[in-house]
Design a protein around this motif. Sequence first.
Motif, PDB file in Angstrom:
ATOM      1  N   SER A  25      41.240  57.414  48.046  1.00 21.95           N
ATOM      2  CA  SER A  25      42.138  58.492  47.622  1.00 21.95           C
ATOM      3  C   SER A  25      43.593  58.129  47.896  1.00 21.95           C
ATOM      4  O   SER A  25      44.495  58.456  47.099  1.00 21.95           O
ATOM      5  CB  SER A  25      41.780  59.793  48.344  1.00 21.95           C
ATOM      6  N   ASP A  26      43.847  57.434  49.018  1.00 20.53           N
ATOM      7  CA  ASP A  26      45.205  56.990  49.318  1.00 20.53           C
ATOM      8  C   ASP A  26      45.704  55.998  48.272  1.00 20.53           C
ATOM      9  O   ASP A  26      46.868  56.032  47.863  1.00 20.53           O
ATOM     10  CB  ASP A  26      45.258  56.340  50.700  1.00 20.53           C
ATOM     11  N   LEU A  27      44.841  55.082  47.849  1.00 23.30           N
ATOM     12  CA  LEU A  27      45.236  54.108  46.833  1.00 23.30           C
ATOM     13  C   LEU A  27      45.495  54.792  45.487  1.00 23.30           C
ATOM     14  O   LEU A  27      46.428  54.418  44.761  1.00 23.30           O
ATOM     15  CB  LEU A  27      44.157  53.043  46.683  1.00 23.30           C
ATOM     16  N   GLY A  76      47.444  49.354  38.699  1.00 26.38           N
ATOM     17  CA  GLY A  76      46.860  49.877  37.483  1.00 26.38           C
ATOM     18  C   GLY A  76      45.490  50.478  37.712  1.00 26.38           C
ATOM     19  O   GLY A  76      44.863  50.280  38.761  1.00 26.38           O
ATOM     20  N   GLY A  77      45.000  51.215  36.693  1.00 23.65           N
ATOM     21  CA  GLY A  77      43.697  51.851  36.824  1.00 23.65           C
ATOM     22  C   GLY A  77      42.570  50.862  37.021  1.00 23.65           C
ATOM     23  O   GLY A  77      41.665  51.080  37.842  1.00 23.65           O
ATOM     24  N   SER A  78      42.579  49.751  36.279  1.00 18.90           N
ATOM     25  CA  SER A  78      41.529  48.755  36.456  1.00 18.90           C
ATOM     26  C   SER A  78      41.642  48.085  37.819  1.00 18.90           C
ATOM     27  O   SER A  78      40.633  47.675  38.407  1.00 18.90           O
ATOM     28  CB  SER A  78      41.589  47.709  35.343  1.00 18.90           C
ATOM     29  N   GLU A  79      42.876  47.962  38.331  1.00 17.75           N
ATOM     30  CA  GLU A  79      43.067  47.391  39.668  1.00 17.75           C
ATOM     31  C   GLU A  79      42.456  48.280  40.740  1.00 17.75           C
ATOM     32  O   GLU A  79      41.946  47.790  41.752  1.00 17.75           O
ATOM     33  CB  GLU A  79      44.550  47.172  39.946  1.00 17.75           C
ATOM     34  N   LEU A  80      42.479  49.593  40.530  1.00 19.15           N
ATOM     35  CA  LEU A  80      41.859  50.511  41.485  1.00 19.15           C
ATOM     36  C   LEU A  80      40.358  50.252  41.587  1.00 19.15           C
ATOM     37  O   LEU A  80      39.800  50.186  42.683  1.00 19.15           O
ATOM     38  CB  LEU A  80      42.099  51.959  41.057  1.00 19.15           C
ATOM     39  N   VAL A  81      39.708  50.107  40.449  1.00 20.78           N
ATOM     40  CA  VAL A  81      38.267  49.863  40.448  1.00 20.78           C
ATOM     41  C   VAL A  81      37.959  48.517  41.083  1.00 20.78           C
ATOM     42  O   VAL A  81      37.033  48.387  41.895  1.00 20.78           O
ATOM     43  CB  VAL A  81      37.715  49.926  39.011  1.00 20.78           C
ATOM     44  N   ALA A  82      38.747  47.495  40.744  1.00 20.23           N
ATOM     45  CA  ALA A  82      38.529  46.161  41.307  1.00 20.23           C
ATOM     46  C   ALA A  82      38.760  46.153  42.811  1.00 20.23           C
ATOM     47  O   ALA A  82      38.035  45.484  43.557  1.00 20.23           O
ATOM     48  CB  ALA A  82      39.457  45.154  40.624  1.00 20.23           C
ATOM     49  N   MET A  83      39.752  46.904  43.271  1.00 19.16           N
ATOM     50  CA  MET A  83      40.021  46.950  44.709  1.00 19.16           C
ATOM     51  C   MET A  83      38.890  47.657  45.451  1.00 19.16           C
ATOM     52  O   MET A  83      38.481  47.236  46.544  1.00 19.16           O
ATOM     53  CB  MET A  83      41.346  47.669  44.971  1.00 19.16           C
ATOM     54  N   ALA A  84      38.379  48.716  44.878  1.00 18.61           N
ATOM     55  CA  ALA A  84      37.240  49.401  45.494  1.00 18.61           C
ATOM     56  C   ALA A  84      36.043  48.460  45.588  1.00 18.61           C
ATOM     57  O   ALA A  84      35.339  48.426  46.612  1.00 18.61           O
ATOM     58  CB  ALA A  84      36.873  50.642  44.682  1.00 18.61           C
ATOM     59  N   PHE A  85      35.819  47.676  44.542  1.00 14.66           N
ATOM     60  CA  PHE A  85      34.731  46.699  44.552  1.00 14.66           C
ATOM     61  C   PHE A  85      34.914  45.694  45.688  1.00 14.66           C
ATOM     62  O   PHE A  85      33.989  45.423  46.459  1.00 14.66           O
ATOM     63  CB  PHE A  85      34.680  45.973  43.206  1.00 14.66           C
ATOM     64  N   HIS A 104      41.387  42.213  41.644  1.00 10.76           N
ATOM     65  CA  HIS A 104      41.665  42.545  43.038  1.00 10.76           C
ATOM     66  C   HIS A 104      42.551  41.475  43.675  1.00 10.76           C
ATOM     67  O   HIS A 104      42.872  40.447  43.058  1.00 10.76           O
ATOM     68  CB  HIS A 104      40.372  42.751  43.824  1.00 10.76           C
ATOM     69  N   LEU A 105      42.928  41.684  44.929  1.00 14.27           N
ATOM     70  CA  LEU A 105      43.942  40.819  45.530  1.00 14.27           C
ATOM     71  C   LEU A 105      43.447  39.401  45.808  1.00 14.27           C
ATOM     72  O   LEU A 105      44.264  38.488  45.984  1.00 14.27           O
ATOM     73  CB  LEU A 105      44.521  41.458  46.796  1.00 14.27           C
ATOM     74  N   LEU A 106      42.131  39.171  45.849  1.00 15.35           N
ATOM     75  CA  LEU A 106      41.633  37.821  46.068  1.00 15.35           C
ATOM     76  C   LEU A 106      41.574  37.003  44.777  1.00 15.35           C
ATOM     77  O   LEU A 106      41.095  35.869  44.779  1.00 15.35           O
ATOM     78  CB  LEU A 106      40.247  37.857  46.727  1.00 15.35           C
ATOM     79  N   ASN A 107      42.082  37.565  43.686  1.00 12.10           N
ATOM     80  CA  ASN A 107      42.222  36.815  42.440  1.00 12.10           C
ATOM     81  C   ASN A 107      43.679  36.776  41.992  1.00 12.10           C
ATOM     82  O   ASN A 107      43.957  36.488  40.819  1.00 12.10           O
ATOM     83  CB  ASN A 107      41.368  37.438  41.330  1.00 12.10           C
ATOM     84  N   ARG A 108      44.586  37.062  42.899  1.00  8.19           N
ATOM     85  CA  ARG A 108      46.003  37.112  42.563  1.00  8.19           C
ATOM     86  C   ARG A 108      46.795  36.207  43.494  1.00  8.19           C
ATOM     87  O   ARG A 108      46.372  35.903  44.612  1.00  8.19           O
ATOM     88  CB  ARG A 108      46.522  38.541  42.686  1.00  8.19           C
ATOM     89  N   ASP A 109      47.995  35.850  43.044  1.00  5.97           N
ATOM     90  CA  ASP A 109      48.873  34.976  43.816  1.00  5.97           C
ATOM     91  C   ASP A 109      50.286  35.559  43.863  1.00  5.97           C
ATOM     92  O   ASP A 109      50.622  36.473  43.096  1.00  5.97           O
ATOM     93  CB  ASP A 109      48.937  33.575  43.178  1.00  5.97           C
ATOM     94  N   GLY A 110      51.087  35.004  44.765  1.00  4.37           N
ATOM     95  CA  GLY A 110      52.512  35.306  44.800  1.00  4.37           C
ATOM     96  C   GLY A 110      52.827  36.781  44.952  1.00  4.37           C
ATOM     97  O   GLY A 110      52.199  37.514  45.719  1.00  4.37           O
ATOM     98  N   ALA A 111      53.816  37.236  44.170  1.00  5.99           N
ATOM     99  CA  ALA A 111      54.290  38.619  44.287  1.00  5.99           C
ATOM    100  C   ALA A 111      53.204  39.618  43.900  1.00  5.99           C
ATOM    101  O   ALA A 111      53.121  40.711  44.474  1.00  5.99           O
ATOM    102  CB  ALA A 111      55.524  38.807  43.412  1.00  5.99           C
TER     103      ALA A 111
END
Length: 397
Positions: free
Chosen positions: A208-210, A221-230, A84-91
């Motif tokens: 659904s929008d995501l 990505g598909g795994s990013e969808l699940v992580a973002m929902a979490f 998810h976005l709290l484990n990512r940096d930069g672009a």
Amino acid sequence: MPPTGCPYALDDRHLRDPHAGFAGLRAGGAVHLAVAPDGAPVHLVTGYHEVRAAAADPRLALDRRHARTAGGAGDSLPPELDGHLLNRDGADHARLRRLVAEALGPRRILALGDRIRLTADRLLDPLAGRGGADLVADLAMPLAMTVICDLLGVPAARRTDFRAWTDTLLSPDPGAPGRSREAMRAMHAFLAGLVAEKGDAPGDDLLSDLIAAHRERAALGGSELVAMAFLLLFAGYHNSAGLISGTLYALLTHPAQLAAARSGRLDPDRLTDEVLRWNPPAMLAVRRFTTGPVALAGTTVPPGERVWLSWAAANRDPDVFSRPELFDPDRDGPGHLAFGRGPHFCVGAALARLENRIAVAAVLRRFPRLELAEPAGSPPWMRSLRSRALTRLPVRF
């Protein structure tokens, strides 16, 4: 304060009164070596200016691939929930944040207002004849859970499970570490299934929008969808519940401010901001890792080290806030840091503010004789290093 040169233990003693612990640390400087409950070393930043600067410093990365050692300090989510976005940096972070910001834009937040009011009234209606209630169990938690689950399209039948999993992860039992792992596995299985269901039958909801953005633009990505929902469910639920119950507790223990809030003399946004400064629901920022040697307040932190920024400590820095231990919504001065700063400023801040404003106003309007049902001296705070949330708030009407 620990003896000179000794790490500060973030243990049960600290959890009993974290504000006192942070105050003792600040008196000895802005950066300290500490030991997390699992024994991992961390560099704890407590000064306002230092926390503010570090929160926007690109040399402090969120991606745990920069860590010198694997796991530790509560950093290890399974890979399926890690993206998810709290484990990512930069672009990479900017890409994920932009998607959430688009889906959680002003129009959607504004449209949620009426639904939040209806939900708050529905929860408060049956309390009127009881003469008392627990405003955590009867209002703050179910309201926050309903709002975030409605937003993401989580079926009503599964919300009780999600609340139990979240509570287990936020306040783990040291004697039963397996429970946290079980909760994580159950949460992942549930969210993966929910993403698949929404893919087959999309609804009018954020998830659904995501998914649509994923399909139309290959935006994540598909795994990013699940992580973002979490992330959205986990953070949106507990932080909002903590803010609502924390605001009501602050008013009930400060009669002058309670009277001002009832009469309309106290601006709701100033009230929310002072609660976030005085007792933020999130005590610590998400851990960061140094990408190279980083100087923090005269302390050089080597590459790959964990750094924890304490919003709670920074917000009570006496070099910045006059008499910071006092709850004073009329105070002037710099803004609190409870929602973060820079590129990682909380994307759900507007929703949290809206929920708090509506919930507090509804309680004050419905119960003009509201008061605490138990002495205010030892409120039952959740046993959690990261979360400052009441486990219950008994009141009389």
